[in-house]
Every structure is written in structure tokens, then in C-alpha cells.
Design a protein around this motif. Structure first.
Motif, PDB file in Angstrom:
ATOM      1  N   GLU A 149      -0.033  -4.586 -36.286  1.00  0.00           N
ATOM      2  CA  GLU A 149      -1.201  -5.458 -36.366  1.00  0.00           C
ATOM      3  C   GLU A 149      -2.205  -5.081 -35.272  1.00  0.00           C
ATOM      4  O   GLU A 149      -1.825  -4.634 -34.180  1.00  0.00           O
ATOM      5  N   GLN A 150      -3.487  -5.267 -35.556  1.00  0.00           N
ATOM      6  CA  GLN A 150      -4.540  -4.862 -34.617  1.00  0.00           C
ATOM      7  C   GLN A 150      -4.401  -5.564 -33.270  1.00  0.00           C
ATOM      8  O   GLN A 150      -4.625  -4.946 -32.223  1.00  0.00           O
ATOM      9  N   LYS A 151      -4.036  -6.832 -33.272  1.00  0.00           N
ATOM     10  CA  LYS A 151      -3.910  -7.568 -32.021  1.00  0.00           C
ATOM     11  C   LYS A 151      -2.842  -6.946 -31.129  1.00  0.00           C
ATOM     12  O   LYS A 151      -3.019  -6.814 -29.912  1.00  0.00           O
ATOM     13  N   GLU A 152      -1.718  -6.573 -31.729  1.00  0.00           N
ATOM     14  CA  GLU A 152      -0.643  -5.935 -30.961  1.00  0.00           C
ATOM     15  C   GLU A 152      -1.097  -4.590 -30.412  1.00  0.00           C
ATOM     16  O   GLU A 152      -0.813  -4.241 -29.261  1.00  0.00           O
ATOM     17  N   LEU A 153      -1.816  -3.834 -31.251  1.00  0.00           N
ATOM     18  CA  LEU A 153      -2.327  -2.528 -30.818  1.00  0.00           C
ATOM     19  C   LEU A 153      -3.323  -2.693 -29.681  1.00  0.00           C
ATOM     20  O   LEU A 153      -3.299  -1.935 -28.698  1.00  0.00           O
ATOM     21  N   ALA A 154      -4.197  -3.690 -29.766  1.00  0.00           N
ATOM     22  CA  ALA A 154      -5.188  -3.938 -28.718  1.00  0.00           C
ATOM     23  C   ALA A 154      -4.511  -4.298 -27.400  1.00  0.00           C
ATOM     24  O   ALA A 154      -4.959  -3.881 -26.315  1.00  0.00           O
ATOM     25  N   ASN A 155      -3.417  -5.054 -27.471  1.00  0.00           N
ATOM     26  CA  ASN A 155      -2.680  -5.408 -26.247  1.00  0.00           C
ATOM     27  C   ASN A 155      -2.091  -4.164 -25.574  1.00  0.00           C
ATOM     28  O   ASN A 155      -2.121  -4.038 -24.340  1.00  0.00           O
ATOM     29  N   GLN A 156      -1.544  -3.255 -26.374  1.00  0.00           N
ATOM     30  CA  GLN A 156      -1.012  -2.012 -25.809  1.00  0.00           C
ATOM     31  C   GLN A 156      -2.129  -1.196 -25.137  1.00  0.00           C
ATOM     32  O   GLN A 156      -1.934  -0.618 -24.066  1.00  0.00           O
ATOM     33  N   ILE A 157      -3.254  -1.138 -25.808  1.00  0.00           N
ATOM     34  CA  ILE A 157      -4.393  -0.385 -25.258  1.00  0.00           C
ATOM     35  C   ILE A 157      -4.849  -1.003 -23.942  1.00  0.00           C
ATOM     36  O   ILE A 157      -5.109  -0.297 -22.962  1.00  0.00           O
ATOM     37  N   LEU A 158      -4.937  -2.325 -23.904  1.00  0.00           N
ATOM     38  CA  LEU A 158      -5.359  -3.015 -22.673  1.00  0.00           C
ATOM     39  C   LEU A 158      -4.396  -2.722 -21.525  1.00  0.00           C
ATOM     40  O   LEU A 158      -4.814  -2.475 -20.391  1.00  0.00           O
ATOM     41  N   PHE A 159      -3.090  -2.750 -21.832  1.00  0.00           N
ATOM     42  CA  PHE A 159      -2.117  -2.482 -20.779  1.00  0.00           C
ATOM     43  C   PHE A 159      -2.258  -1.051 -20.252  1.00  0.00           C
ATOM     44  O   PHE A 159      -2.210  -0.816 -19.040  1.00  0.00           O
ATOM     45  N   SER A 160      -2.458  -0.086 -21.156  1.00  0.00           N
ATOM     46  CA  SER A 160      -2.612   1.309 -20.732  1.00  0.00           C
ATOM     47  C   SER A 160      -3.908   1.506 -19.940  1.00  0.00           C
ATOM     48  O   SER A 160      -3.925   2.225 -18.931  1.00  0.00           O
ATOM     49  N   LEU A 161      -4.965   0.853 -20.379  1.00  0.00           N
ATOM     50  CA  LEU A 161      -6.246   0.991 -19.666  1.00  0.00           C
ATOM     51  C   LEU A 161      -6.229   0.266 -18.323  1.00  0.00           C
ATOM     52  O   LEU A 161      -7.002   0.605 -17.420  1.00  0.00           O
ATOM     53  N   SER A 162      -5.362  -0.750 -18.202  1.00  0.00           N
ATOM     54  CA  SER A 162      -5.282  -1.464 -16.921  1.00  0.00           C
ATOM     55  C   SER A 162      -4.854  -0.538 -15.789  1.00  0.00           C
ATOM     56  O   SER A 162      -5.116  -0.816 -14.613  1.00  0.00           O
ATOM     57  N   LYS A 163      -4.233   0.596 -16.129  1.00  0.00           N
ATOM     58  CA  LYS A 163      -3.805   1.556 -15.102  1.00  0.00           C
ATOM     59  C   LYS A 163      -4.979   2.256 -14.443  1.00  0.00           C
ATOM     60  O   LYS A 163      -4.833   2.856 -13.381  1.00  0.00           O
ATOM     61  N   ILE A 164      -6.136   2.214 -15.086  1.00  0.00           N
ATOM     62  CA  ILE A 164      -7.319   2.828 -14.467  1.00  0.00           C
ATOM     63  C   ILE A 164      -8.369   1.786 -14.122  1.00  0.00           C
ATOM     64  O   ILE A 164      -9.499   2.125 -13.765  1.00  0.00           O
ATOM     65  N   TRP A 165      -8.012   0.497 -14.226  1.00  0.00           N
ATOM     66  CA  TRP A 165      -8.986  -0.561 -13.963  1.00  0.00           C
ATOM     67  C   TRP A 165      -9.350  -0.610 -12.486  1.00  0.00           C
ATOM     68  O   TRP A 165      -8.508  -0.447 -11.608  1.00  0.00           O
ATOM     69  N   ILE A 166     -10.620  -0.844 -12.208  1.00  0.00           N
ATOM     70  CA  ILE A 166     -11.130  -0.997 -10.845  1.00  0.00           C
ATOM     71  C   ILE A 166     -11.878  -2.322 -10.778  1.00  0.00           C
ATOM     72  O   ILE A 166     -12.822  -2.544 -11.552  1.00  0.00           O
ATOM     73  N   ASN A 167     -11.458  -3.211  -9.878  1.00  0.00           N
ATOM     74  CA  ASN A 167     -12.139  -4.508  -9.790  1.00  0.00           C
ATOM     75  C   ASN A 167     -13.471  -4.386  -9.050  1.00  0.00           C
ATOM     76  O   ASN A 167     -13.813  -3.329  -8.515  1.00  0.00           O
TER      77      ASN A 167
END
Length: 531
Positions: free
Chosen positions: A313-331
Motif C-alpha cells: 500500500e502507498q502509505k506503507e511505502l511512504a513510511n519506508q521512504i520517510l524512514f530512509s530519508l530521515s538518515k539524511i535529514w538536517i534540522n
């Protein structure tokens, strides 16, 4: 009694040109007919050049003469009848065969004998010579003009033709808006229709104050005039006008146009994560579909054979993407500190730019010498015209590129700083995409920062592009959060409020040392072409 046709012609069909001259000539031709008691049965008036055959009214008149409706023509001068060899020869042939018995001119005397026909042919020949000579002079003038860098035509939107100085100048009102269209299109997020709407909202119109409709936008985006060069008869010339933008920005737009050149069908639904993922089992593309007008699922197309992979489901896929992108997040706090450091470094480097200026000037001088040698090879016929044009275009594009880079250096602008700022801002924008629940923005960030997207067993894996891989690697090493098993493994569900908060442990403190920042800058420079 001999019947005559009156024939009057002007060289253009524009209503505001030569109107007075043709009216005055008609009056004189009528007076001539009345004075010599000539029987005029019809008048023919035409608005077309005589430098080439194909005049409808002229041909109609000669056809009537061939049918015997008239035997004479009254006109102002032989050049009104013909300025080309075909029409001139046709008139003389009709005189030879007796279909035309007499020709009357206000400014030329014709006698129907050998000498008269000889003088008539000379008059037609002089008229053709005048046209040919005028054409050659115009072409020569055009060539001289383009060699001086002057565009021989109407200026594109964003520029104006200065009729006083016969030059092309920047339209101060429209130029910034045209540049804005290029900047928006270079992001890859705007279609031609979008840009047309943007132009309408900004109040940007064409040179005739018409709306910039969708079909006009590609012509603007493909016009090299905006970065300082122009094409004339298929050959590239360096313009004397002021460029509206850099060649780098223009090239970015051409790359976007090239990527979009393949036709696509209109989509009923928008699937933000479709188009760049592959199945990890069979290697086929991942597609998407909407069920019950509510749920969006991603699955393997199975076009390469049997495949056991199930949908996600798209929501599950979006959550995975968010978690992976959080590794490069800069506040925000970290972003501001990094940019402050880079800005301070930029100020210190200004005194080092002189060496780069000298190097670019030497390269520029070499290009000029090579262009001169190229011309020396072309004039004696050592190389063909096609080879000359191809190599000349390469030299001119390189020359313009060097000149623009030199201008940037002289203004103290360093590309590494803009690229680094773009990387930092991209990393910082991840939390914004999450907070707005904007999957479109999330997909754009993902495609910009990642590559090699593989979906297998309902898990998405991908590699971070450089320099984002540098940020991700060091972030994972320094933060215990990423050392543990992902809370989003399997059929992932979860919230990200704690992850993307200013109090989050993922604050990238490791990056706030001069050593790490210098390394990040090197990574940015290495990946400059892909950003």
C-alpha cells in the motif's frame, strides 16, 4: 481598333505601403490612354512582387490576351510587367507571335520591331539585374551584421528592438519574468501548460502583447539567444546583446526537455512513487493502481515472467521512504550553522579567485586562436562547410561558457557554495514534506537524493547519491537510533513526530566540525553535475 489592358502593380500586399504611388500611376496611365485615344477595356491591379513567376492577376491578363480579348498593354514601366526571365520572355514571345501588337509605357518607349524588342529585352534584363543585385547586397549586409553579433530580426520576448540605434536591448520589465520561466522549468516540476499559467499570473505577454500559450513556451525555452548566441541560416554566432541567463541554466532546461520528449498518455490518477522502482525478484518495473477510488497499491508488472511478489500500500511505502530519508535529514538549527560556516569560508576565498581568472582568460585566448585557425582552414577549402560549422559551434559554445564562468568569478560567485546550499536545503526539506503529508514532494526528494530503487518482499531499498551518501553514512554511524532494527521493517506503520522534531536525537552534531564540512564540500564538488 486595338484593345488595351491597363496593368498596375505594387511590390507588397500591405495596405499601408505604396497606396499613393499606385493610385497616381493609375491616373497617369488613364491620362496616357485618353491622350493617345487608346481603347482600354479592363484594368488589372496587383499587389505582388515580380521577382519570381506566379502572379495570378498577371497570368490572368496574359491568358485573356492569348484568347484575343486584347492586343495591347499599358503600364508604367517594363519592370512593372516582369522582373524575372520567365515572365519577361513570355511577354516578348507574345509580341513575336503577334498576340501582343503594342505596349505603351509612361516612362519607356516601345516600337514593335526588331530594335524595339531588343530594347525591351534589355529593360527586362536590367530589372532582373536590379533585383539580383539588391538581393546580393541585402545578403552581404546581413552577413556583415551577424558577424558583428547583431541579430537580423525581431527580438524575442524579454528583449526590445531599439530602432534608434538598430540594436537589441533588454526589456527591463519582461526580462526577469522570462528568466523566471527558465528557472522554474529547470527544476523539472513544471510543464509547458504550467509555465503558460505562471506567465499569465505574472502578466508576461509576448512582443505583440498576446498571451504566452502552451505552444509558444517550447520555442522560448529552446532559443539560444537568451544565453548570448543565435543561429542564422543554420550557423551559430556569438551575439553582441546582453545575455539574460547563464548557459548552465539554459542547458538544464534542454536536459529536462530531452527527458520529457517521449510521448506519454494522460493519466487518470497521479501515482507519486511510480516510474523509477524495479522488482527485486524478476527485475520488471513497479506499477501502481487505485482500488475503490481510495486505496493505492504498488506491485510488480510481471512482464518478465512469473513473479511471487505481492502488492504494498502507498502509505506503507511512504513510511519506508520517510524512514530512509530521515538518515539524511538536517534540522533548522544544524542547517543554519552549516550555511553560516560555508558563508564565512566563501568570504575568505575571494582573494584566491585571481588565479582562476588568469586560467580562464588563457583558455579563452586559446579558443579565439583556434577559431581563427579554423577560419583559415575553411577559406582555402581544406575542410568542408559542414565540418567548419560543426567545429565553429563547438568553439562558440565553449567560448560563451568560459566567458560566463569568468564573469561569475569576477563577481565573486562560487558554484560550490550554491551547490552546497542546495544539498543542505534539500535535506532540510524532508520534514516539511512529512508535515504536509505531500507525497509528490517526498517523491521529488527521493529521486534527487537516491538511485537504484528496488522493491522486494514489500521492502524498498535504494542507494543515496553523492553527496547525500556521505551524510547518510556518518549520520547512521553517529546516531544510535539507526543502529537498532528499523521500527518500520515488514508491513511498516508508524508516526514520525518524534523523529522530525527539533528535539530529535538526529541533529547531525557530527557534521558541525570544520573537518567534516570540508569533506562534505568535496563530495558536493565531485557530484556537481548530478545535482
Amino acid at each position: 481598333m486595338t484593345n488595351y489592358f491597363i496593368y498596375a502593380r505594387k511590390s507588397t500586399d500591405e495596405e499601408d505601403r505604396q497606396i499613393l504611388s499606385i493610385d497616381s500611376k493609375l491616373r497617369e496611365l488613364r491620362n496616357l490612354a485618353e491622350k493617345e485615344n487608346l481603347n482600354v477595356i479592363k484594368e488589372f491591379v496587383e499587389s505582388k512582387t515580380a521577382k519570381e513567376p506566379g502572379r495570378e492577376i498577371f497570368n490572368e491578363m496574359l491568358s485573356l490576351i492569348e484568347k484575343g480579348k486584347a492586343e495591347g498593354i499599358i503600364s508604367w514601366h517594363p519592370d512593372r510587367l516582369a522582373r524575372n526571365s520567365i515572365d519577361g520572355g513570355r511577354i516578348i514571345y507574345l509580341v513575336d507571335t503577334g498576340a501582343i501588337k503594342d505596349l505603351k509605357f509612361s516612362t519607356f518607349t516601345f516600337q514593335n520591331n526588331a530594335y524595339g524588342k531588343f530594347m525591351l529585352s534589355i529593360a527586362f534584363g536590367q530589372s532582373k539585374y536590379y533585383i539580383d543585385n539588391l538581393s546580393e547586397n541585402v545578403k552581404r549586409g546581413m552577413k556583415e551584421k551577424v558577424l558583428r553579433g547583431e541579430y537580423p530580426g525581431w527580438a524575442p520576448v524579454g528583449y526590445l528592438n531599439d530602432l534608434r540605434t538598430h540594436t537589441i536591448i533588454i526589456d527591463e520589465e519582461k526580462a526577469p519574468l522570462v528568466k523566471k520561466l527558465f528557472e522554474l522549468y529547470s527544476t523539472g516540476n513544471y510543464s509547458y501548460r504550467d509555465l503558460s499559467e505562471v506567465a499569465k499570473k505574472m502578466g508576461l505577454k509576448g512582443n505583440r502583447e498576446k498571451d504566452l500559450v502552451k505552444s509558444v513556451i517550447p520555442d522560448i525555452l529552446k532559443n539560444p539567444f537568451y544565453y548570448g548566441v543565435f543561429k542564422f541560416k543554420g550557423e551559430l554566432y556569438e551575439g553582441a546583446h546582453v545575455p539574460l541567463m547563464s548557459k548552465q541554466l539554459f542547458d538544464k532546461c534542454q536536459e529536462v526537455m530531452k527527458r520529457r520528449s517521449s510521448p506519454t498518455r494522460k493519466k487518470k490518477y497521479t501515482f507519486p512513487f511510480r516510474g523509477y522502482m524495479k522488482c527485486g525478484e524478476c527485475g520488471a518495473a513497479i506499477t501502481a493502481e487505485k482500488q475503490k477510488d481510495k486505496y493505492i497499491y504498488y506491485r510488480c508488472t510481471k512482464r518478465k515472467g512469473k513473479c511471487s511478489q505481492k502488492f504494498i500500500e502507498q502509505k506503507e511505502l511512504a513510511n519506508q521512504i520517510l524512514f530512509s530519508l530521515s538518515k539524511i535529514w538536517i534540522n533548522d538549527a544544524t542547517k543554519n550553522k552549516i550555511l553560516y560556516y560555508y558563508n564565512d569560508l566563501l568570504n575568505k576565498e575571494e582573494n584566491k579567485l585571481e588565479k582562476q581568472k588568469v586560467q580562464k582568460k588563457e583558455e579563452l585566448e586559446k579558443i579565439k586562436i583556434m577559431m581563427s585557425k579554423l577560419l583559415d582552414s575553411y577559406l582555402p577549402g581544406i575542410i568542408t562547410e559542414e565540418e567548419y560549422k560543426e567545429k565553429k559551434q563547438e568553439f562558440i559554445e565553449r567560448k560563451v561558457d568560459l566567458e560566463q564562468k569568468l564573469e561569475k568569478i569576477e563577481r565573486g560567485q562560487c558554484e560550490w557554495f550554491e551547490l552546497s546550499k542546495d544539498v543542505i536545503n534539500t535535506c532540510n526539506s524532508i520534514s516539511g514534506a512529512y508535515q504536509k503529508e505531500n507525497n509528490e514532494d517526498l517523491s521529488k526528494i527521493l529521486k534527487k537524493t537516491g538511485s537504484n530503487f528496488v522493491l522486494k518482499n514489500r521492502q524498498l531499498t535504494f542507494s543515496h547519491r553523492s553527496p547525500f551518501d556521505f551524510i547518510s553514512l556518518n549520520n547512521c554511524i553517529s546516531n544510535d537510533y539507526f543502529k537498532k532494527e528499523s521500527p518500520f521493517s515488514g508491513r511498516c506503520v508508524g508516526a514520525f513526530e518524534n523523529l522530525f522534531s527539533e528535539n530529535s536525537k538526529i541533529c547531525l552534531d557530527w557534521l558541525l566540525t570544520s573537518c567534516d564540512l570540508r569533506t562534505l564540500r568535496l563530495a558536493v564538488n565531485r557530484s556537481a553535475t548530478s545535482l
